[in-house]
Design a protein around this motif. Sequence first.
Motif, PDB file in Angstrom:
ATOM      1  N   GLY A 154      38.862  40.274  42.530  1.00 47.84           N
ATOM      2  CA  GLY A 154      39.047  41.724  42.545  1.00 47.84           C
ATOM      3  C   GLY A 154      38.508  42.429  41.312  1.00 47.84           C
ATOM      4  N   ASN A 155      38.865  43.732  41.206  1.00 50.69           N
ATOM      5  CA  ASN A 155      38.479  44.495  40.003  1.00 50.69           C
ATOM      6  C   ASN A 155      39.692  45.025  39.237  1.00 50.69           C
ATOM      7  OD1 ASN A 155      39.244  46.484  41.801  1.00 50.69           O
ATOM      8  ND2 ASN A 155      37.307  47.631  41.702  1.00 50.69           N
ATOM      9  N   ILE A 156      40.844  45.068  39.879  1.00 49.33           N
ATOM     10  CA  ILE A 156      42.049  45.481  39.150  1.00 49.33           C
ATOM     11  C   ILE A 156      42.737  44.248  38.561  1.00 49.33           C
ATOM     12  CG2 ILE A 156      43.612  45.385  41.146  1.00 49.33           C
ATOM     13  CD1 ILE A 156      43.564  48.129  38.370  1.00 49.33           C
ATOM     14  N   ASN A 157      42.527  43.121  39.197  1.00 49.96           N
ATOM     15  CA  ASN A 157      42.892  41.794  38.656  1.00 49.96           C
ATOM     16  C   ASN A 157      41.997  40.782  39.363  1.00 49.96           C
ATOM     17  OD1 ASN A 157      44.078  41.003  41.185  1.00 49.96           O
ATOM     18  ND2 ASN A 157      45.940  42.136  40.609  1.00 49.96           N
ATOM     19  N   LYS A 158      42.251  39.499  39.119  1.00 50.26           N
ATOM     20  CA  LYS A 158      41.261  38.543  39.662  1.00 50.26           C
ATOM     21  C   LYS A 158      41.373  38.371  41.162  1.00 50.26           C
ATOM     22  CE  LYS A 158      43.809  34.221  38.821  1.00 50.26           C
ATOM     23  NZ  LYS A 158      43.739  32.911  38.147  1.00 50.26           N
ATOM     24  N   TYR A 159      42.417  38.954  41.764  1.00 54.64           N
ATOM     25  CA  TYR A 159      42.615  38.787  43.213  1.00 54.64           C
ATOM     26  C   TYR A 159      42.250  40.029  44.012  1.00 54.64           C
ATOM     27  CZ  TYR A 159      45.516  34.810  41.786  1.00 54.64           C
ATOM     28  OH  TYR A 159      45.971  33.638  41.235  1.00 54.64           O
ATOM     29  N   ALA A 160      42.583  41.230  43.511  1.00 51.34           N
ATOM     30  CA  ALA A 160      42.605  42.425  44.368  1.00 51.34           C
ATOM     31  C   ALA A 160      41.715  43.558  43.867  1.00 51.34           C
ATOM     32  CB  ALA A 160      44.046  42.946  44.473  1.00 51.34           C
ATOM     33  N   GLU A 161      41.281  44.365  44.819  1.00 48.49           N
ATOM     34  CA  GLU A 161      40.518  45.589  44.520  1.00 48.49           C
ATOM     35  C   GLU A 161      41.514  46.735  44.415  1.00 48.49           C
ATOM     36  OE1 GLU A 161      40.205  48.154  46.955  1.00 48.49           O
ATOM     37  OE2 GLU A 161      39.221  49.366  45.443  1.00 48.49           O
ATOM     38  N   PHE A 162      41.202  47.752  43.588  1.00 45.14           N
ATOM     39  CA  PHE A 162      42.182  48.782  43.256  1.00 45.14           C
ATOM     40  C   PHE A 162      42.759  49.514  44.468  1.00 45.14           C
ATOM     41  CE2 PHE A 162      44.441  51.926  41.041  1.00 45.14           C
ATOM     42  CZ  PHE A 162      44.161  53.151  41.629  1.00 45.14           C
ATOM     43  N   ASN A 163      41.920  50.009  45.378  1.00 44.45           N
ATOM     44  CA  ASN A 163      42.425  50.850  46.477  1.00 44.45           C
ATOM     45  C   ASN A 163      43.464  50.110  47.327  1.00 44.45           C
ATOM     46  OD1 ASN A 163      40.925  53.072  45.792  1.00 44.45           O
ATOM     47  ND2 ASN A 163      39.248  52.624  47.220  1.00 44.45           N
ATOM     48  N   ILE A 164      43.214  48.816  47.550  1.00 48.06           N
ATOM     49  CA  ILE A 164      44.176  48.044  48.362  1.00 48.06           C
ATOM     50  C   ILE A 164      45.392  47.683  47.517  1.00 48.06           C
ATOM     51  CG2 ILE A 164      44.516  45.995  49.800  1.00 48.06           C
ATOM     52  CD1 ILE A 164      42.432  48.032  50.889  1.00 48.06           C
ATOM     53  N   TRP A 165      45.134  47.287  46.271  1.00 44.45           N
ATOM     54  CA  TRP A 165      46.204  46.864  45.348  1.00 44.45           C
ATOM     55  C   TRP A 165      47.206  47.988  45.101  1.00 44.45           C
ATOM     56  CZ3 TRP A 165      47.069  49.043  40.451  1.00 44.45           C
ATOM     57  CH2 TRP A 165      47.938  48.355  39.614  1.00 44.45           C
ATOM     58  N   HIS A 166      46.711  49.229  45.036  1.00 41.85           N
ATOM     59  CA  HIS A 166      47.580  50.352  44.667  1.00 41.85           C
ATOM     60  C   HIS A 166      48.658  50.579  45.722  1.00 41.85           C
ATOM     61  CE1 HIS A 166      48.563  54.599  43.541  1.00 41.85           C
ATOM     62  NE2 HIS A 166      48.372  54.103  42.344  1.00 41.85           N
ATOM     63  N   ASP A 256      43.470  40.279  56.491  1.00 45.01           N
ATOM     64  CA  ASP A 256      44.913  40.333  56.258  1.00 45.01           C
ATOM     65  C   ASP A 256      45.153  40.724  54.807  1.00 45.01           C
ATOM     66  OD1 ASP A 256      47.765  38.085  56.396  1.00 45.01           O
ATOM     67  OD2 ASP A 256      47.583  40.245  56.796  1.00 45.01           O
ATOM     68  N   ILE A 257      46.272  41.390  54.565  1.00 41.64           N
ATOM     69  CA  ILE A 257      46.608  41.880  53.225  1.00 41.64           C
ATOM     70  C   ILE A 257      47.777  41.068  52.692  1.00 41.64           C
ATOM     71  CG2 ILE A 257      47.243  43.904  51.838  1.00 41.64           C
ATOM     72  CD1 ILE A 257      44.621  44.289  53.425  1.00 41.64           C
ATOM     73  N   SER A 264      48.901  38.019  43.402  1.00 42.58           N
ATOM     74  CA  SER A 264      47.818  38.267  44.374  1.00 42.58           C
ATOM     75  C   SER A 264      48.154  39.392  45.346  1.00 42.58           C
ATOM     76  CB  SER A 264      47.547  36.978  45.174  1.00 42.58           C
ATOM     77  OG  SER A 264      48.742  36.575  45.825  1.00 42.58           O
ATOM     78  N   GLN A 265      49.200  40.184  45.049  1.00 42.20           N
ATOM     79  CA  GLN A 265      49.540  41.283  45.961  1.00 42.20           C
ATOM     80  C   GLN A 265      48.338  42.219  46.108  1.00 42.20           C
ATOM     81  OE1 GLN A 265      52.379  44.352  44.837  1.00 42.20           O
ATOM     82  NE2 GLN A 265      53.731  43.664  46.517  1.00 42.20           N
ATOM     83  N   GLY A 266      47.981  42.548  47.348  1.00 45.62           N
ATOM     84  CA  GLY A 266      46.832  43.435  47.585  1.00 45.62           C
ATOM     85  C   GLY A 266      45.541  42.667  47.804  1.00 45.62           C
ATOM     86  N   GLN A 267      45.595  41.331  47.714  1.00 43.55           N
ATOM     87  CA  GLN A 267      44.398  40.528  48.007  1.00 43.55           C
ATOM     88  C   GLN A 267      44.053  40.666  49.487  1.00 43.55           C
ATOM     89  OE1 GLN A 267      44.913  36.325  47.299  1.00 43.55           O
ATOM     90  NE2 GLN A 267      42.715  35.908  47.249  1.00 43.55           N
ATOM     91  N   THR A 268      42.767  40.722  49.789  1.00 45.15           N
ATOM     92  CA  THR A 268      42.328  40.815  51.193  1.00 45.15           C
ATOM     93  C   THR A 268      41.778  39.461  51.622  1.00 45.15           C
ATOM     94  OG1 THR A 268      40.249  41.696  50.301  1.00 45.15           O
ATOM     95  CG2 THR A 268      41.797  43.289  51.258  1.00 45.15           C
ATOM     96  N   ILE A 269      42.328  38.935  52.711  1.00 42.97           N
ATOM     97  CA  ILE A 269      41.909  37.631  53.233  1.00 42.97           C
ATOM     98  C   ILE A 269      41.127  37.864  54.529  1.00 42.97           C
ATOM     99  CG2 ILE A 269      42.658  35.327  53.973  1.00 42.97           C
ATOM    100  CD1 ILE A 269      43.556  36.002  51.122  1.00 42.97           C
ATOM    101  N   PHE A 270      39.836  37.525  54.519  1.00 43.21           N
ATOM    102  CA  PHE A 270      38.968  37.779  55.672  1.00 43.21           C
ATOM    103  C   PHE A 270      38.740  36.490  56.455  1.00 43.21           C
ATOM    104  CE2 PHE A 270      35.914  39.388  58.422  1.00 43.21           C
ATOM    105  CZ  PHE A 270      34.706  38.715  58.332  1.00 43.21           C
TER     106      PHE A 270
END
Length: 303
Positions: A154-166, A256-257, A264-270
């Motif tokens: 991610g970009n907000i942490n190593k797992y998640a992108e900000f928009n989803i993480w927020h 899946d979120i 890893s909250q907000g991580q996206t699993i494709f």
Amino acid sequence: MRKIIIDCDPGHDDIMAIITALAHKDELDIIGITTVAGNQTLDKVTNNILKVENYLGINIPVYSGYDKPIIKPSMPQPIAHGESGMDGPILEESKVKASNKHALDFYKEVLEKEKITIVALAPLTNLGMLIATYPNLKDNIEQIVLMGGALNGGNINKYAEFNIWHDPEAAKIVFDSNIKVVMAPIEVCESGAILLSEVNNISYDKKVSKLVRELFDFYCNYAIERNLDRTSIFDVVPIVYLLKPELFKYELGTVDIVLDGVDSQGQTIFKKDENGCHIVLLETDRERFIKVFIDAINVLDDN
Ligand code: RIB
Ligand code: CA
């Protein structure tokens, strides 16, 4: 002509996305702009789009939405976007205010009448609440084209992108809704990153290019401080996808979120799935993508 509502948290790249859309009035009819807490507080991001509309001399109705995520506290990002949420340009305050109507009521009013595409450039709080509150209106959401998520870190942490993480709970509602979602994760945005040398070619001489250049004057600090030669204009990707989908490679599947992970909250699993209702954009043709963005600036300045 496609009717769209843009949900955003301006946000430097949100404004760049809106400018790109404004240059294609014959293809994209922006019937409203909704705002949500994300890059900065709801008041600040709403004020930012109002100031930009005032500066550009446009009056697309603006409806403010939720000022915090469904469960988590709001977490503004001054490092990326400044205390104002749009540091850089000095724009006069708008005399026009946001509508008194809440974003949710605006979406309800529109979706009871017609089908529209929603372009989501921010945390998904407004859309999660819309789907949870009015599930019967889902059928009139043609698709949600969103910037969010990450496939490899991610970009907000190593797992998640900000928009989803927020607001991961809101994201879960959106991705589990069976609505067609086109997801532009970090990776496709990075594949279309603008070179700092290309930014330097954007002049201060004309109205729109001056605004964009002054946005970059702050926005590029993140890349400069890390000795990078380029920066991602994340939110421009969903708009260019709507205009020129042929510029993108993508895969079908389901996303899946992660809600319960401590880190890893907000991580996206494709997961790939030919029958999935999620289209995940993988990469774009960088030069052609950036040309759409730069041409949009010039079209608006030449009109
Ligand atoms: O991770 C990038 C996203 O977070 C973009 O929408 C940007 O504006 C910020 O909101
Ligand atoms: Ca944004």
